[in-house]
Design a protein around this motif. Structure first.
Motif, short mmCIF file in Angstrom:
data_model
loop_
_atom_site.label_atom_id
_atom_site.label_comp_id
_atom_site.label_asym_id
_atom_site.label_seq_id
_atom_site.Cartn_x
_atom_site.Cartn_y
_atom_site.Cartn_z
N VAL A 81 0.50 -1.22 0.35
CA VAL A 81 0.22 0.21 0.11
C VAL A 81 0.45 0.98 0.25
CG1 VAL A 81 -1.52 1.30 1.19
CG2 VAL A 81 -1.85 -0.83 0.78
N ASP A 82 2.27 1.32 0.35
CA ASP A 82 2.48 2.39 0.44
C ASP A 82 3.74 2.56 -1.13
OD1 ASP A 82 4.94 -0.02 0.05
OD2 ASP A 82 5.91 1.28 1.93
N GLU A 83 3.31 1.13 -1.09
CA GLU A 83 3.16 2.09 -3.30
C GLU A 83 2.05 2.36 -3.94
OE1 GLU A 83 6.43 -2.45 -4.15
OE2 GLU A 83 4.50 -2.22 -5.01
N LEU A 84 0.71 1.36 -3.48
CA LEU A 84 0.00 2.42 -3.93
C LEU A 84 -0.49 3.99 -4.05
CD1 LEU A 84 -3.31 1.83 -5.54
CD2 LEU A 84 -3.04 1.31 -3.00
N SER A 85 -0.41 4.10 -2.70
CA SER A 85 0.10 6.00 -2.19
C SER A 85 0.83 6.81 -2.46
CB SER A 85 0.44 5.96 -0.73
OG SER A 85 0.45 7.39 -0.63
N ILE A 86 1.71 5.92 -3.45
CA ILE A 86 2.82 6.91 -4.20
C ILE A 86 2.66 7.00 -5.43
CG2 ILE A 86 5.20 6.70 -5.36
CD1 ILE A 86 6.42 5.02 -2.68
N ILE A 87 2.12 5.59 -6.18
CA ILE A 87 1.42 5.79 -7.38
C ILE A 87 0.26 6.88 -7.61
CG2 ILE A 87 0.21 4.28 -9.26
CD1 ILE A 87 2.06 1.48 -8.06
N PHE A 142 13.20 5.39 -3.29
CA PHE A 142 12.27 4.13 -3.12
C PHE A 142 10.53 4.96 -4.12
CE2 PHE A 142 8.50 3.73 -0.57
CZ PHE A 142 8.43 1.75 -1.53
N ALA A 143 10.81 6.25 -3.96
CA ALA A 143 9.43 6.68 -4.67
C ALA A 143 10.19 6.18 -5.98
CB ALA A 143 9.38 8.39 -4.10
N HIS A 144 11.31 7.01 -6.99
CA HIS A 144 11.95 7.10 -7.75
C HIS A 144 11.33 5.51 -8.32
CE1 HIS A 144 12.23 11.55 -8.41
NE2 HIS A 144 14.14 10.96 -7.56
N GLY A 145 11.16 4.59 -7.72
CA GLY A 145 11.69 3.65 -8.00
C GLY A 145 10.25 2.26 -8.24
N VAL A 146 9.21 3.22 -7.66
CA VAL A 146 8.21 2.18 -7.33
C VAL A 146 7.42 3.46 -9.28
CG1 VAL A 146 5.77 2.83 -6.33
CG2 VAL A 146 7.72 2.56 -5.19
N ILE A 147 7.64 4.69 -9.46
CA ILE A 147 7.09 5.41 -10.21
C ILE A 147 8.00 4.49 -11.44
CG2 ILE A 147 6.68 7.20 -10.99
CD1 ILE A 147 5.31 6.68 -9.12
N ALA A 181 11.49 -6.05 -7.13
CA ALA A 181 9.78 -4.81 -6.73
C ALA A 181 9.58 -4.78 -8.45
CB ALA A 181 9.87 -4.91 -6.07
N VAL A 182 8.84 -5.14 -8.97
CA VAL A 182 8.35 -4.66 -10.17
C VAL A 182 6.98 -4.38 -9.85
CG1 VAL A 182 7.78 -5.13 -12.57
CG2 VAL A 182 9.24 -6.20 -11.90
N THR A 183 6.53 -3.31 -10.12
CA THR A 183 5.70 -2.42 -9.55
C THR A 183 4.93 -1.65 -11.41
OG1 THR A 183 6.48 0.11 -10.19
CG2 THR A 183 6.25 -0.74 -7.91
N SER A 184 5.57 -1.97 -12.28
CA SER A 184 5.06 -1.42 -13.89
C SER A 184 6.07 -2.10 -14.36
CB SER A 184 4.46 -0.18 -13.62
OG SER A 184 4.77 0.86 -14.88
N ALA A 185 5.45 -3.09 -14.64
CA ALA A 185 6.23 -4.01 -15.69
C ALA A 185 5.67 -2.89 -17.50
CB ALA A 185 5.90 -5.34 -16.91
N ASP A 186 5.34 -1.89 -17.71
CA ASP A 186 4.82 -2.15 -18.70
C ASP A 186 6.00 -0.04 -18.84
OD1 ASP A 186 3.37 0.11 -20.27
OD2 ASP A 186 2.14 0.76 -18.69
N ARG A 187 5.72 0.29 -17.97
CA ARG A 187 6.72 1.60 -17.80
C ARG A 187 7.93 1.44 -17.37
NH1 ARG A 187 5.54 6.96 -16.73
NH2 ARG A 187 7.28 7.22 -15.48
#
Length: 804
Positions: A593-599, A649-654, A699-705
């Motif tokens: 959920v911390d990833e989701l909040s950043i996204i 970490f935030a950069h990586g999530v996005i 951790a892949v948060t977006s295979a797309d990006r």
């Protein structure tokens, strides 16, 4: 109620009475549009150099011809700047001819029709330079989006917009009515008390392969009447109505009404002599009607018989002017496909082209001098008068009607403290906090869902912000003091639009709401939720919304075989690949959920960006241009990590991925995961590490990006992407094992970044019913399967497989 177009009389409604001189100018414009549209197509196919071995360019001369009078009447007499129009795809050349005559389209682009840098095959908001309101091309969608654009207009009006209400107008072909989404949209419009929508059906009774079934008009009229629309039948032109008033005219009208579609088309193609023979053969020696026919030459007889309502400017303007008030209205305009050209009526004319010889005949009939083909006013006898008339046309009085709105400030990042929670529940809590905190962005959020509002965790938002309807309606259960967790009251101030269970309508609604800034000058933040497997049910409309550059947040939840007891019918497999493939849609699948909040914080900004296409030097993605966002979420509660505040970490999530466990310089294995299988991937890495192997966890948060940045960097000749930075440190012998609750191809490409051996794990078959543990084991994405993949594909001592 069905009405027939009225006899000629002073114009009713909001337009001034149509003067004879203005009607003459409209007739001239009709001929100019017919010429320019056909010439543009002819030039592209027969005169422009297409290159060696190129196929026919195409362009639909016949379909353009059947709509030319309708577009002339609308754009040059009826429409106002606040009206929005969705043009039938195959009438695109007529639309571009209108824009060209009004100085909003260039000759060079018309000359490059369907070529590189030229006007598009079908009107496009994003790729054409002229004033396109709605992109069309996927049949049926151009019609249905006008319904949802009207709902958005009503929503804005109830939330403080002061601009005058416009009509949402769709110009559609009769064959488009075969599309099921048309009727889904009609029903949804009825539920929401639809108003201010006009549909004009080009009823030429021909489709791509033939002539439509007899009596279709009755089914069309009945369908619209059932949903509360006013139905106006535009069947007879002024010449026909005048003939009906003559002695014997009633017999002629009866013959026309009884004539099969195919025969009417065939006689049109054959011409006046064929009309005369058939009419006299069928009607026999009846003195009044025979005299009526005999008084006309073959040319005059053909002109009368082909003078259907959809080609008669006087009839069109009268019918349009008479349709006052907000009631949704459909005009069934009888036309002849290919009208005014040598192709008229032939059943093969849909994709047909006039031959050079036929076109020379057509050019002579249109009185266009050789060498003046591209001149907007070529052959116009009263150019000064026509220019003066055009200067008074209301629709073009304010120039282009593309609006902008200032960006909304994004509130502070929402932090959710639950130690164990699913991403779906986290989404609901974040949105609930946005609603509670309020502010400009919260006030501009509009949510919608196809009958799964509560089960996709929008309940908290709705309880705080309410459901939208123009007329207030109370919550009966609360009024009756029956306990319920949900407040289900409707009001003009509500911010959630509840839809029926039709995903095409959801995507079309998101498309319309996501165009609000450009159409209405008011920014909205549309959020739509649905069960993730049913993204595919609305895929055509989703693609079309992205093609128009509509801006919205689409939340697919729950997803994957993780929705274990629901079985294969509700478990999505291919949606991660849809997210990767769809242009204009940034797809994310966070595990925590911390990833989701950043996204979500990033998404609220991304939806509002309208910059250039220059790539971001960190990601090589054109983020400044903005776009829509798709979240693939899960109902599986997972233990949350400790709070992570590192900007990297935030950069990586996005950017698409980050290291949960960084590999060492001699890493033997990297386990890369996306989404709900995070616990299994992390547990597998812990087991592999017990064998004293150097293991990384990605951790892949977006295979797309991640994939899009990598391919963009490759095209930019040696630039470094996020994927390069993450995987470039791995030694050549390192094994990558990927795992996802979705199709394995989503992450299988990671090995290509630096040439590492890769073992992709995922789901490639329809699901089963069972527990999460049973299904993960069945599909080989559990901890044991990940460890086994490492053992079978890497050197060294294998590890014991621990099942738990």
């Amino acid at each position: 109620m069905t009405t027939t177009a009225p006899a000629l009389s002073p114009a009713a409604g909001g337009n001034l009475p149509l003067r004879p001189a203005d009607l003459a100018h409209l007739d001239t414009l009709h001929r100019r549009l017919l010429w320019l549209s056909c010439w543009t197509i002819h030039h592209a196919n027969h005169l422009r150099n297409k290159g060696e071995g190129e196929v026919k360019v195409g362009g639909h001369q016949a379909s353009s011809a059947s709509m030319a009078a309708i577009l002339a009447a609308l754009y040059f007499h009826v429409l106002r700047p606040e009206d929005r129009v969705s043009v039938k795809p195959h009438a695109g050349p007529v639309f571009h001819a209108i824009q060209y005559m009004m100085g909003a389209q260039t000759r060079d682009r018309l000359m490059a029709f369907r070529g590189y840098g030229g006007v598009q095959s079908y009107p496009s908001r994003t790729k054409d330079v002229d004033d396109v309101d709605f992109s069309t091309g996927s049949v049926g969608l151009g019609a249905s989006i006008t319904i949802f654009a009207s709902l958005v207009q009503d929503y804005l009006q109830c939330h403080g917009r002061k601009a005058p209400l416009g009509r949402m107008v769709a110009l559609i072909g009769d064959a488009e009515l075969d599309e099921g989404n048309i009727y889904e949209a009609l029903q949804e419009g009825w539920k929401h008390d639809l108003r201010n929508v006009w549909w004009v059906i080009d009823y030429n009774r021909q489709s791509l392969d033939g002539v439509v079934r007899e009596g279709l008009f009755g089914q069309i009229e009945a369908s619209f009447a059932t949903f509360g629309w006013r139905v106006v039948r535009l069947k007879y032109g002024a010449l026909q109505r005048a003939a009906f008033a003559e002695p014997g005219g009633e017999k002629l009208r009866d013959w026309i009404d009884a004539c099969p579609n195919a025969l009417y088309s065939a006689l049109t193609f054959q011409g006046g002599a064929a009309w005369r023979k058939r009419l006299l053969d069928d009607l026999g020696d009846q003195e009044p009607v025979s005299a009526l026919i005999g008084r006309r030459s073959d040319t005059e007889l053909a002109a009368m018989m082909e003078n259907l309502g959809g080609h008669c400017l006087a009839s069109l303007c009268e019918a349009f002017d008479a349709a006052t008030g907000p009631q949704p209205t459909v005009f069934l305009a009888y036309t002849i496909k290919g009208w005014g050209t040598p192709l008229a009526g032939h059943k093969d004319n849909h994709a047909g082209l006039m031959t050079p010889a036929q076109f020379a005949q057509f050019q002579q009939a249109m009185a266009v001098p050789v060498g003046a083909e591209w001149e907007p006013f070529a052959g116009v006898p009263d150019e000064a008068g026509l220019r003066e008339f055009l200067s008074r046309v209301p629709f073009f009085a304010k120039g282009q009607r593309r609006f902008t709105a200032p960006a909304l400030p994004v509130p502070p990042l929402v932090s959710i403290a639950d130690p164990v929670i699913s991403t779906q529940a986290g989404f609901g809590k974040i949105l609930d906090e946005v609603a509670r905190s309020g502010g400009p962005l919260a006030d501009r959020v509009i949510t919608t869902s196809p009958d799964v509002t509560v089960s996709t965790n929008l309940g908290g938002w709705v309880n705080r912000r309410g459901l939208f309807a123009r007329t207030a309606e109370g919550d009966t259960f609360r009024d009756e003091r029956i306990p319920s967790a949900q407040k289900w009251a409707f009001s003009p101030e509500g911010q959630h639009i509840e839809l029926g269970i039709a995903e095409m309508n959801l995507m079309t609604m998101l498309g319309a709401a996501g165009l609000s800034q450009g159409l209405f000058g008011e920014r909205l933040i549309p959020i739509g939720t649905l069960y993730d497997p049913f993204v595919a049910r609305g895929l055509d409309a989703l693609i079309h919304a992205c093609y128009q550059d509509a801006r919205f947040l689409l939340v697919g939840t729950p997803s994957g075989v993780t929705l274990a007891p629901e079985g294969g019918a509700h478990q999505s497999i291919g949606t991660p690949l849809i997210g990767m493939a769809l242009d204009g849609l940034a797809a994310f699948e966070p595990a925590f959920v911390d990833e989701l909040s950043i996204i979500m914080d990033w998404s609220f900004q991304h939806l509002q960006r309208h910059g250039g296409q220059d790539p971001d030097p960190r990601t090589w993605l054109a983020d400044a241009a903005g776009g829509s966002v798709y979240l693939r979420l899960s109902t599986r509660p997972v233990e949350q990590p400790l709070r992570r505040h590192d900007p990297q970490f935030a950069h990586g999530v996005i950017d698409g991925a980050y290291w949960v466990r960084e590999p060492g310089p001699n890493a033997e294995v990297v386990i890369a995961y996306q989404g709900a299988v995070a616990p299994e991937a992390i547990a597998a890495a812990a087991q592999v590490a017990q064998g004293r192997r150097d293991v990384g966890v990605l951790a892949v948060t977006s295979a797309d990006r991640l994939h899009a940045g990598w391919t963009a960097a490759r095209r930019a000749a040696g630039r470094v992407s996020q994927a390069d930075r993450l995987l470039g440190r791995l030694p050549p012998h390192c094994l990558i094992v990927t795992v996802i609750d979705g199709h394995s191809a989503t992450l299988a490409w990671l090995g290509a970044v630096q040439g590492h051996r890769t073992v992709p794990l995922g789901v490639e078959r329809f699901g089963q019913t069972g527990t999460i543990a049973e299904l993960y084991r069945h599909f080989g994405i559990d901890t044991a399967a990940i460890v086994s993949a490492v053992n079978l594909n890497s050197p060294g001592r294998p590890l014991a497989v621990v099942r738990g």
